[in-house]
Design a protein around this motif. Structure first.
Motif, mmCIF file in Angstrom:
data_model
loop_
_atom_site.group_PDB
_atom_site.id
_atom_site.type_symbol
_atom_site.label_atom_id
_atom_site.label_comp_id
_atom_site.label_asym_id
_atom_site.label_seq_id
_atom_site.Cartn_x
_atom_site.Cartn_y
_atom_site.Cartn_z
ATOM 1 N N ASP A 7 51.841 3.404 47.400
ATOM 2 C CA ASP A 7 51.216 3.159 48.713
ATOM 3 C C ASP A 7 50.043 2.193 48.569
ATOM 4 O O ASP A 7 49.505 1.978 47.491
ATOM 5 C CB ASP A 7 50.794 4.477 49.376
ATOM 6 N N SER A 8 49.659 1.642 49.708
ATOM 7 C CA SER A 8 48.625 0.624 49.706
ATOM 8 C C SER A 8 47.772 0.807 50.962
ATOM 9 O O SER A 8 48.185 1.509 51.888
ATOM 10 C CB SER A 8 49.352 -0.714 49.652
ATOM 11 N N TRP A 9 46.582 0.203 51.004
ATOM 12 C CA TRP A 9 45.686 0.440 52.128
ATOM 13 C C TRP A 9 44.681 -0.696 52.255
ATOM 14 O O TRP A 9 44.519 -1.506 51.343
ATOM 15 C CB TRP A 9 44.944 1.768 51.940
ATOM 16 N N ASP A 10 44.011 -0.719 53.409
ATOM 17 C CA ASP A 10 42.861 -1.605 53.565
ATOM 18 C C ASP A 10 41.623 -0.719 53.666
ATOM 19 O O ASP A 10 41.697 0.494 53.453
ATOM 20 C CB ASP A 10 43.037 -2.536 54.782
ATOM 21 N N ILE A 11 40.494 -1.289 54.017
ATOM 22 C CA ILE A 11 39.246 -0.515 53.982
ATOM 23 C C ILE A 11 39.211 0.570 55.072
ATOM 24 O O ILE A 11 38.496 1.572 54.916
ATOM 25 C CB ILE A 11 38.019 -1.469 54.107
ATOM 26 N N ALA A 12 40.008 0.396 56.113
ATOM 27 C CA ALA A 12 39.917 1.338 57.239
ATOM 28 C C ALA A 12 40.988 2.420 57.207
ATOM 29 O O ALA A 12 41.017 3.275 58.091
ATOM 30 C CB ALA A 12 40.005 0.563 58.554
ATOM 31 N N THR A 13 41.856 2.382 56.207
ATOM 32 C CA THR A 13 42.965 3.342 56.213
ATOM 33 C C THR A 13 43.076 4.075 54.873
ATOM 34 O O THR A 13 42.613 3.584 53.835
ATOM 35 C CB THR A 13 44.321 2.641 56.500
ATOM 36 N N SER A 14 43.689 5.269 54.926
ATOM 37 C CA SER A 14 44.019 6.036 53.719
ATOM 38 C C SER A 14 42.843 6.086 52.731
ATOM 39 O O SER A 14 41.709 6.361 53.131
ATOM 40 C CB SER A 14 45.295 5.447 53.093
ATOM 41 N N VAL A 15 43.109 5.798 51.467
ATOM 42 C CA VAL A 15 42.068 5.924 50.439
ATOM 43 C C VAL A 15 40.932 4.919 50.671
ATOM 44 O O VAL A 15 39.786 5.147 50.273
ATOM 45 C CB VAL A 15 42.676 5.747 49.025
ATOM 46 N N GLY A 16 41.255 3.808 51.341
ATOM 47 C CA GLY A 16 40.207 2.815 51.643
ATOM 48 C C GLY A 16 39.068 3.436 52.441
ATOM 49 O O GLY A 16 37.881 3.162 52.197
ATOM 50 N N ALA A 17 39.404 4.319 53.373
ATOM 51 C CA ALA A 17 38.379 4.931 54.230
ATOM 52 C C ALA A 17 37.442 5.846 53.444
ATOM 53 O O ALA A 17 36.308 6.099 53.856
ATOM 54 C CB ALA A 17 39.048 5.705 55.369
ATOM 55 N N THR A 18 37.895 6.332 52.274
ATOM 56 C CA THR A 18 36.999 7.172 51.469
ATOM 57 C C THR A 18 35.846 6.332 50.895
ATOM 58 O O THR A 18 34.757 6.851 50.642
ATOM 59 C CB THR A 18 37.734 7.889 50.313
ATOM 60 N N ALA A 19 36.107 5.037 50.710
ATOM 61 C CA ALA A 19 35.027 4.153 50.248
ATOM 62 C C ALA A 19 33.989 3.981 51.357
ATOM 63 O O ALA A 19 32.784 3.857 51.096
ATOM 64 C CB ALA A 19 35.605 2.798 49.833
ATOM 65 N N VAL A 20 34.464 3.998 52.605
ATOM 66 C CA VAL A 20 33.533 3.930 53.750
ATOM 67 C C VAL A 20 32.692 5.212 53.777
ATOM 68 O O VAL A 20 31.474 5.169 54.013
ATOM 69 C CB VAL A 20 34.312 3.765 55.075
ATOM 70 N N MET A 21 33.346 6.342 53.517
ATOM 71 C CA MET A 21 32.645 7.629 53.561
ATOM 72 C C MET A 21 31.449 7.636 52.598
ATOM 73 O O MET A 21 30.329 7.989 52.993
ATOM 74 C CB MET A 21 33.617 8.754 53.205
ATOM 75 N N VAL A 22 31.670 7.226 51.361
ATOM 76 C CA VAL A 22 30.563 7.312 50.399
ATOM 77 C C VAL A 22 29.514 6.227 50.670
ATOM 78 O O VAL A 22 28.320 6.452 50.457
ATOM 79 C CB VAL A 22 31.067 7.296 48.934
ATOM 80 N N ALA A 23 29.949 5.083 51.196
ATOM 81 C CA ALA A 23 28.963 4.048 51.537
ATOM 82 C C ALA A 23 28.122 4.485 52.739
ATOM 83 O O ALA A 23 26.927 4.158 52.828
ATOM 84 C CB ALA A 23 29.673 2.721 51.819
ATOM 85 N N LEU A 24 28.720 5.235 53.660
ATOM 86 C CA LEU A 24 27.950 5.784 54.784
ATOM 87 C C LEU A 24 26.840 6.694 54.267
ATOM 88 O O LEU A 24 25.717 6.672 54.785
ATOM 89 C CB LEU A 24 28.870 6.610 55.691
ATOM 90 N N ALA A 25 27.142 7.486 53.251
ATOM 91 C CA ALA A 25 26.122 8.368 52.670
ATOM 92 C C ALA A 25 25.008 7.539 52.028
ATOM 93 O O ALA A 25 23.825 7.859 52.163
ATOM 94 C CB ALA A 25 26.755 9.306 51.641
ATOM 95 N N ARG A 26 25.383 6.470 51.352
ATOM 96 C CA ARG A 26 24.349 5.626 50.725
ATOM 97 C C ARG A 26 23.484 4.948 51.785
ATOM 98 O O ARG A 26 22.278 4.786 51.610
ATOM 99 C CB ARG A 26 24.992 4.581 49.810
ATOM 100 N N ALA A 27 24.119 4.552 52.900
ATOM 101 C CA ALA A 27 23.346 3.931 53.986
ATOM 102 C C ALA A 27 22.360 4.946 54.563
ATOM 103 O O ALA A 27 21.192 4.626 54.810
ATOM 104 C CB ALA A 27 24.296 3.419 55.075
ATOM 105 N N ALA A 28 22.817 6.189 54.758
ATOM 106 C CA ALA A 28 21.942 7.227 55.320
ATOM 107 C C ALA A 28 20.786 7.530 54.358
ATOM 108 O O ALA A 28 19.634 7.670 54.766
ATOM 109 C CB ALA A 28 22.751 8.495 55.608
ATOM 110 N N GLU A 29 21.103 7.620 53.069
ATOM 111 C CA GLU A 29 20.055 7.896 52.076
ATOM 112 C C GLU A 29 19.032 6.750 52.056
ATOM 113 O O GLU A 29 17.820 6.986 52.030
ATOM 114 C CB GLU A 29 20.688 8.056 50.690
ATOM 115 N N THR A 30 19.515 5.533 52.100
ATOM 116 C CA THR A 30 18.634 4.365 52.045
ATOM 117 C C THR A 30 17.694 4.345 53.243
ATOM 118 O O THR A 30 16.529 3.944 53.129
ATOM 119 C CB THR A 30 19.481 3.076 51.976
#
Ligand SMILES: C[S@@+](CC[C@H](N)C(=O)[O-])C[C@H]1O[C@@H](n2cnc3c(N)ncnc32)[C@H](O)[C@@H]1O
Length: 305
Positions: A7-30
Motif C-alpha cells: 500500500d501507498s499513501w500521501d501526507i493526508a491519508t493512511s500512515v501519512g496522516a500519522t506524521a501529521v499527528m506527531v507534528a501537530l504535537a510538536r507544534a502544540a509543544e512549541t
C-alpha cells in the motif's frame, strides 16, 4: 487491519496522516509557555489547507473523547508531553553524534521531521530522509522558502523495498560513520521489513556509527480497551456525519515474531543503552503517560565500536 503488502499513501491519508499527528504535537509543544523543544517548522507543516480534515480527525483520535469532555484535553496533553519528550531525546542523540564527529545522518520514515532545518548541524553534515515520495514532496513544497542547515537529501522509497540501493544512489557513503534514527516507525512495518531494516542498518554502518530507535512496548489488553473507547466515540461522531477513518491501530502490523530492538543490536555487536520513556518524562519534569495507555515505550540507542 487497513494495510496491504504494497500500500501507498500521501501526507493526508493512511500512515501519512500519522506524521501529521506527531507534528501537530510538536507544534502544540512549541507554542506552549515553557516548551521542552522548539520545532518552528511543525506549525507551517500542519497548517496547510490540504490537512484541514486530517487535523480534526487526528486530534479527535488522540483525545479519545468528545471535544467538550475534559478527559480529552488531559489525554491530548499526555500525547503532547510524550512527543515533546521523544523529540527532546532524539534531538540530544543527534547533538551527541555530531559532537563525536559524525557528519552523516539517516532519518528513516522522516515524515514531517524538520531536524535537517532546525538542528545545529556542523558544516559538512548530510541528512538523508527516507519516506514515501508524496510525503517527502509535501514537506519540500511546504518548506520551499526555508533553507536546511544540513545538506538535506530526500530518499523517496518504500522501506519494504530496496531502500539501501536508493540511499546509496542518493549519495550515502557506507565508509563514513552514520547516525541513524527510526522514530515513530516500527509498528507500521511488517516484522520481516523491520528485520530487513536492522540487517541493512548493520551492513551499512561503518565503525563509530550510532543508531536510535523508538521501541513500542504494546500492552495488548490496554490496546483493546483503548480500541473500545475509540469505537464508542467513533459511533457518536459517525452519527453526526463526521469522518472517523483515522485510527493508527488499524495501520499497525501485528507484533508477532519481532525481536526486542535492543537485544537485536546487542547480538550484532553494538553497545546498547535503553531509556524508559516514562522515566525520561519524569527526568524532564513532564507527567509520564497515564497507566491506561497501551504503550510502555523505550528509547534505544546503540553504538558500533
Ligand atoms: C508516525 S510517522 C513518524 C514520522 C517522523 N519519524 C516523526 O517522528 O515525526 C510515521 C512515518 O513513517 C512513514 N512510513 C511508514 N511506513 C513506511 C514505509 N514502508 N516506507 C517509508 N516510510 C514509511 C510514514 O510515511 C510516516 O511519515
Amino acid at each position: 487491519m487497513a494495510r496491504t503488502a504494497d500500500d501507498s499513501w500521501d501526507i493526508a491519508t493512511s500512515v501519512g496522516a500519522t506524521a501529521v499527528m506527531v507534528a501537530l504535537a510538536r507544534a502544540a509543544e512549541t507554542a506552549s509557555a515553557d516548551p521542552l523543544i522548539r520545532d518552528q517548522f511543525a506549525e507551517p507543516l500542519v497548517s496547510t489547507p490540504a490537512l484541514d480534515g486530517v487535523r480534526e480527525q487526528v486530534t479527535a483520535w488522540w483525545a479519545g473523547a468528545e471535544d467538550d469532555d475534559p478527559d480529552g484535553a488531559v489525554r491530548a496533553q499526555e500525547m503532547i508531553n510524550y512527543q515533546a519528550v521523544r523529540t527532546h531525546f532524539f534531538d540530544a542523540y543527534f547533538a551527541a553524534a555530531a559532537a563525536a564527529g559524525i557528519r552523516q545522518a539517516v532519518i528513516v520514515a522522516a515524515g514531517l521531521d524538520s531536524r535537517a532545518y532546525r538542528l545545529d548541524w556542523p558544516a559538512g553534515t548530510t541528512v538523508y530522509e527516507i519516506d514515501l515520495p508524496k510525503v517527502l514532496e509535501y514537506k519540500a513544497e511546504t518548506l520551499a522558502g526555508s533553507t536546511p542547515i544540513a545538506v538535506r537529501r530526500p530518499v523517496p522509497v518504500d522501506l519494504r523495498h530496496d531502500w539501501p540501493k536508493a540511499l546509496r544512489e542518493a549519495g550515502y557513503d557506507a565508509s563514513q560513520p552514520t547516525a541513524w534514527l527510526a522514530e515513530g516507525l516500527l509498528p507500521f512495518l511488517p516484522a520481516a521489513a523491520q528485520e530487513a531494516l536492522f540487517v541493512s542498518i548493520d551492513a551499512l554502518s561503518a565503525s563509530g556509527s550510532r543508531v536510535a530507535v523508538e521501541n513500542f512496548g504494546v500492552d495488548v489488553d490496554k490496546r483493546r480497551e483503548a480500541e473500545e473507547r475509540w469505537a464508542e466515540l467513533k459511533a457518536k461522531r459517525e452519527a453526526r456525519g463526521q469522518d472517523t477513518s483515522f485510527n493508527p491501530f488499524d495501520l499497525w502490523f501485528e507484533d508477532e515474531g519481532r525481536p526486542d530492538c535492543g537485544e537485536w543490536f546487542a547480538t550484532h555487536g553494538w553497545t546498547v543503552q535503553t531509556v524508559n520513556a516514562r522515566e525520561e518524562a519524569t527526568r524532564l519534569g513532564r507527567e509520564p503517560q497515564n497507566d491506561d495507555r497501551p504503550f510502555a515505550n523505550t528509547f534505544i540507542t546503540a553504538t558500533r565500536g
